[in-house]
Design a protein around this motif. Structure first.
Motif, PDB file in Angstrom:
ATOM      1  N   PRO A 361     -23.321 -53.869   7.246  1.00 27.66           N
ATOM      2  CA  PRO A 361     -24.185 -53.338   8.319  1.00 27.66           C
ATOM      3  C   PRO A 361     -23.969 -51.861   8.625  1.00 27.66           C
ATOM      4  N   LEU A 362     -22.760 -51.358   8.412  1.00 30.28           N
ATOM      5  CA  LEU A 362     -22.482 -49.950   8.710  1.00 30.28           C
ATOM      6  C   LEU A 362     -23.353 -49.037   7.854  1.00 30.28           C
ATOM      7  N   GLY A 363     -23.310 -49.213   6.543  1.00 30.86           N
ATOM      8  CA  GLY A 363     -24.105 -48.373   5.654  1.00 30.86           C
ATOM      9  C   GLY A 363     -25.593 -48.560   5.870  1.00 30.86           C
ATOM     10  N   LEU A 364     -26.015 -49.814   6.091  1.00 26.81           N
ATOM     11  CA  LEU A 364     -27.436 -50.083   6.294  1.00 26.81           C
ATOM     12  C   LEU A 364     -27.941 -49.418   7.573  1.00 26.81           C
ATOM     13  N   SER A 365     -27.114 -49.376   8.608  1.00 29.22           N
ATOM     14  CA  SER A 365     -27.508 -48.715   9.859  1.00 29.22           C
ATOM     15  C   SER A 365     -27.774 -47.228   9.637  1.00 29.22           C
ATOM     16  N   ILE A 366     -26.920 -46.596   8.832  1.00 22.60           N
ATOM     17  CA  ILE A 366     -27.096 -45.170   8.544  1.00 22.60           C
ATOM     18  C   ILE A 366     -28.392 -44.935   7.779  1.00 22.60           C
ATOM     19  N   PHE A 367     -28.662 -45.783   6.810  1.00 16.15           N
ATOM     20  CA  PHE A 367     -29.890 -45.619   6.023  1.00 16.15           C
ATOM     21  C   PHE A 367     -31.132 -45.837   6.878  1.00 16.15           C
ATOM     22  N   MET A 368     -31.062 -46.769   7.809  1.00 12.97           N
ATOM     23  CA  MET A 368     -32.210 -46.993   8.704  1.00 12.97           C
ATOM     24  C   MET A 368     -32.429 -45.781   9.613  1.00 12.97           C
ATOM     25  N   TRP A 369     -31.348 -45.160  10.033  1.00  6.15           N
ATOM     26  CA  TRP A 369     -31.453 -43.948  10.843  1.00  6.15           C
ATOM     27  C   TRP A 369     -32.164 -42.842  10.058  1.00  6.15           C
ATOM     28  N   VAL A 370     -31.796 -42.709   8.792  1.00  8.14           N
ATOM     29  CA  VAL A 370     -32.445 -41.718   7.933  1.00  8.14           C
ATOM     30  C   VAL A 370     -33.938 -42.016   7.813  1.00  8.14           C
ATOM     31  N   GLY A 371     -34.261 -43.284   7.573  1.00  8.07           N
ATOM     32  CA  GLY A 371     -35.658 -43.662   7.388  1.00  8.07           C
ATOM     33  C   GLY A 371     -36.525 -43.403   8.612  1.00  8.07           C
ATOM     34  N   TRP A 372     -35.979 -43.661   9.792  1.00  5.97           N
ATOM     35  CA  TRP A 372     -36.762 -43.509  11.019  1.00  5.97           C
ATOM     36  C   TRP A 372     -36.824 -42.073  11.517  1.00  5.97           C
ATOM     37  N   THR A 373     -35.750 -41.294  11.318  1.00  3.62           N
ATOM     38  CA  THR A 373     -35.664 -39.986  11.998  1.00  3.62           C
ATOM     39  C   THR A 373     -35.537 -38.772  11.083  1.00  3.62           C
ATOM     40  N   ARG A 374     -35.227 -38.969   9.784  1.00  6.64           N
ATOM     41  CA  ARG A 374     -34.930 -37.816   8.941  1.00  6.64           C
ATOM     42  C   ARG A 374     -35.832 -37.758   7.712  1.00  6.64           C
ATOM     43  N   ALA A 375     -37.135 -37.685   7.954  1.00  5.62           N
ATOM     44  CA  ALA A 375     -38.078 -37.538   6.844  1.00  5.62           C
ATOM     45  C   ALA A 375     -37.836 -36.235   6.100  1.00  5.62           C
ATOM     46  N   ASP A 376     -37.243 -35.256   6.802  1.00  3.25           N
ATOM     47  CA  ASP A 376     -36.971 -33.966   6.164  1.00  3.25           C
ATOM     48  C   ASP A 376     -36.005 -34.104   4.993  1.00  3.25           C
ATOM     49  N   LEU A 377     -35.075 -35.060   5.084  1.00  3.05           N
ATOM     50  CA  LEU A 377     -34.123 -35.268   3.992  1.00  3.05           C
ATOM     51  C   LEU A 377     -34.799 -35.893   2.775  1.00  3.05           C
ATOM     52  N   MET A 378     -35.966 -36.494   3.002  1.00  6.07           N
ATOM     53  CA  MET A 378     -36.711 -37.126   1.903  1.00  6.07           C
ATOM     54  C   MET A 378     -37.883 -36.258   1.463  1.00  6.07           C
ATOM     55  N   GLY A 379     -37.777 -34.960   1.719  1.00  7.83           N
ATOM     56  CA  GLY A 379     -38.820 -34.037   1.296  1.00  7.83           C
ATOM     57  C   GLY A 379     -40.134 -34.214   2.036  1.00  7.83           C
ATOM     58  N   GLY A 380     -40.053 -34.743   3.259  1.00 16.08           N
ATOM     59  CA  GLY A 380     -41.268 -34.949   4.042  1.00 16.08           C
ATOM     60  C   GLY A 380     -42.035 -36.198   3.674  1.00 16.08           C
ATOM     61  N   TYR A 381     -41.478 -37.016   2.773  1.00  9.49           N
ATOM     62  CA  TYR A 381     -42.154 -38.238   2.343  1.00  9.49           C
ATOM     63  C   TYR A 381     -42.314 -39.203   3.519  1.00  9.49           C
ATOM     64  N   HIS A 382     -43.498 -39.755   3.676  1.00 10.60           N
ATOM     65  CA  HIS A 382     -43.761 -40.706   4.753  1.00 10.60           C
ATOM     66  C   HIS A 382     -43.314 -42.095   4.302  1.00 10.60           C
ATOM     67  N   TYR A 383     -42.129 -42.465   4.733  1.00  9.31           N
ATOM     68  CA  TYR A 383     -41.532 -43.717   4.285  1.00  9.31           C
ATOM     69  C   TYR A 383     -42.335 -44.897   4.851  1.00  9.31           C
ATOM     70  N   PRO A 384     -42.609 -45.924   4.028  1.00  2.00           N
ATOM     71  CA  PRO A 384     -43.407 -47.070   4.484  1.00  2.00           C
ATOM     72  C   PRO A 384     -42.836 -47.715   5.743  1.00  2.00           C
ATOM     73  N   ARG A 385     -43.672 -47.843   6.774  1.00  6.86           N
ATOM     74  CA  ARG A 385     -43.219 -48.404   8.040  1.00  6.86           C
ATOM     75  C   ARG A 385     -42.763 -49.860   7.893  1.00  6.86           C
ATOM     76  N   TRP A 386     -43.435 -50.619   7.027  1.00 11.29           N
ATOM     77  CA  TRP A 386     -43.075 -52.024   6.884  1.00 11.29           C
ATOM     78  C   TRP A 386     -41.667 -52.204   6.307  1.00 11.29           C
ATOM     79  N   LEU A 387     -41.268 -51.288   5.420  1.00 15.29           N
ATOM     80  CA  LEU A 387     -39.915 -51.362   4.879  1.00 15.29           C
ATOM     81  C   LEU A 387     -38.876 -51.021   5.940  1.00 15.29           C
TER      82      LEU A 387
END
Length: 415
Positions: A361-387
């Motif tokens: 859960p620790l690592g997964l929590s960090i990745f979820m934080w990235v997905g919800w709040t840090r689109a800049d780290l993904m080059g501005g990619y709009h990560y699928p909301r359902w995922l």
């Protein structure tokens, strides 16, 4: 302007290279997940829960799907390893993640050495402690020799195919109650959170979460242009793991349903070996021992090497030579811990899966934080909301399961 005399050659070459990298990543993930812990945990829980364990398998596959899809995609999009991504999103969290993954990898390796001991015990009747010690030395020798390592890689592929064939044969011969298993896959008589946490940890916990994704990153398969291939690779790895777990479950279930009682806690207990021996005779026992030993040996090397890949977050200039020496030391420490413990090897293999399930859960929590709040780290990619929604629900579920499972998981150390 001169034209390329072989138009399309480079794209074809890249496509072939990408396919090769994806196959390697899938194989790395699947073989990491289908190790001695996977085999022993499945046999142990099938023995104690019977057909109700089918629901645990389904739950673990669904959780694996959500975890791996999100981790593989985010690593690919950010082009960063997990600890580097964590630090970029939440400063300091990458160091914390690395500490937990390395510690989890160490416990995994203690279990892998125990599994190797069980393999030699089934193959030759060797004492499990001596078998573990001998196997650890063999693993160090293989790791230190590139020629031996390449040969073992090919042998393990063959042993993997033998394992699939032997498991399928045992599943057919043991005549499991398939109808009851299918019913309890979706309508279980009981739900055990500690069981689900343990098999999730053994399949996708600790370093296993990141092994395939990091392999793709190292091979240059990343970015939005490769996202479809990365997603298919993750799905393929999960499918292989899930199918193997269910077939193994059916094989053991058939033996248990026939009235055979498997020893799961004695010092020489090897529940999976007992099941294979009952269904396939003495030859089945020996072949199973060889396969279990081979899986354990590669898991010892893989767990040590992959876990130590996380130390680069503490110091960027870690040379290959230093990492290789560290891998050998890691295996030696794992062996020392194993020899000092009085826990039965089979129980130890179940415990390490559970412990890494608590770390997940620790690592997964960090990745979820990235997905919800840090689109800049993904080059501005709009990560699928359902995922993200599925990932967040799964993250909360793993935290809850971990909370409910701490006591039962640590109880395995007393067996």
């Amino acid at each position: 302007m001169a034209m390329d005399p072989t138009p399309g050659a480079k794209p074809v070459s890249f496509a072939a290279s990408r396919r090769s990298s994806l196959v390697a990543a899938i194989f790395l993930m699947a073989t990491s997940a289908i190790g001695p812990g996977f085999i022993t945990q499945t046999a142990t829980f099938t023995s104690s829960m019977g057909a109700a364990f089918a629901f645990g398998i389904l739950a673990s596959v669904l959780i694996d799907f959500v975890v791996q899809i999100n981790v593989w995609r985010m690593v690919s999009l950010t082009r960063m390893r997990a600890p580097e991504l964590a630090n970029a999103a939440l400063p300091g969290s990458g160091h914390l993640l690395a500490i937990f993954v390395i510690f989890g990898g160490l416990t995994f390796n203690v279990g892998n050495i125990a599994g190797a001991g069980l393999g030699l015990n089934a193959l030759m009747g060797l004492d499990v402690k001596w078998g573990g010690a001998l196997s650890a030395l063999v693993a160090i020798g293989i790791f230190s020799s590139k020629r031996a390592g390449a040969a073992v890689d090919r042998i393990i592929i063959v042993l993997g195919l033998v394992m699939i064939a032997l498991t399928a044969f045992v599943a057919w011969v043991s005549n499991p109650p398939v109808g009851e298993a299918l019913r309890q896959t979706v309508m279980p008589d009981s739900i055990n959170f500690a069981t689900i946490t343990t098999i999730v940890g053994g399949t996708v916990g600790g370093y296993i979460t990141y092994a395939g994704a990091h392999r793709l990153l190292d091979k240059g398969v990343h970015g939005v242009e490769n996202l479809g291939a990365v997603t298919r690779g993750a799905l393929s790895g999960i499918a292989v793991t899930g199918l193997m777990r269910y077939v193994l479950f059916l094989a053991v279930l058939g033996v248990v349903a026939s009235g055979i009682s498997l020893d799961v806690s004695g010092q020489a207990a090897n529940p999976a070996a007992q099941a294979f021996q009952h269904a396939a005779g003495e030859l089945g026992l020996r072949v199973f021992g060889l396969v279990l030993w081979g899986a354990a040996i590669t898991s010892v090397i893989g767990a040590a090497y992959t876990s130590l890949s996380f130390i680069t977050v503490f110091h960027k200039n870690v040379t290959d030579q230093i990492r290789n020496r560290g891998t050998v030391v890691f295996i030696v420490i794992s062996l020392a811990v194993y020899l000092s413990l009085g826990t039965a090897p089979a129980a130890l293999l179940v415990f390490v899966g559970g412990l890494n399930g608590l770390i997940l859960p620790l690592g997964l929590s960090i990745f979820m934080w990235v997905g919800w709040t840090r689109a800049d780290l993904m080059g501005g990619y709009h990560y699928p909301r359902w995922l993200l929604v599925l990932g967040t629900i799964t993250c909360l579920l793993t935290w809850y399961m971990g909370y409910k499972s701490i006591g039962p998981i640590f109880a395995f150390l007393s067996l």
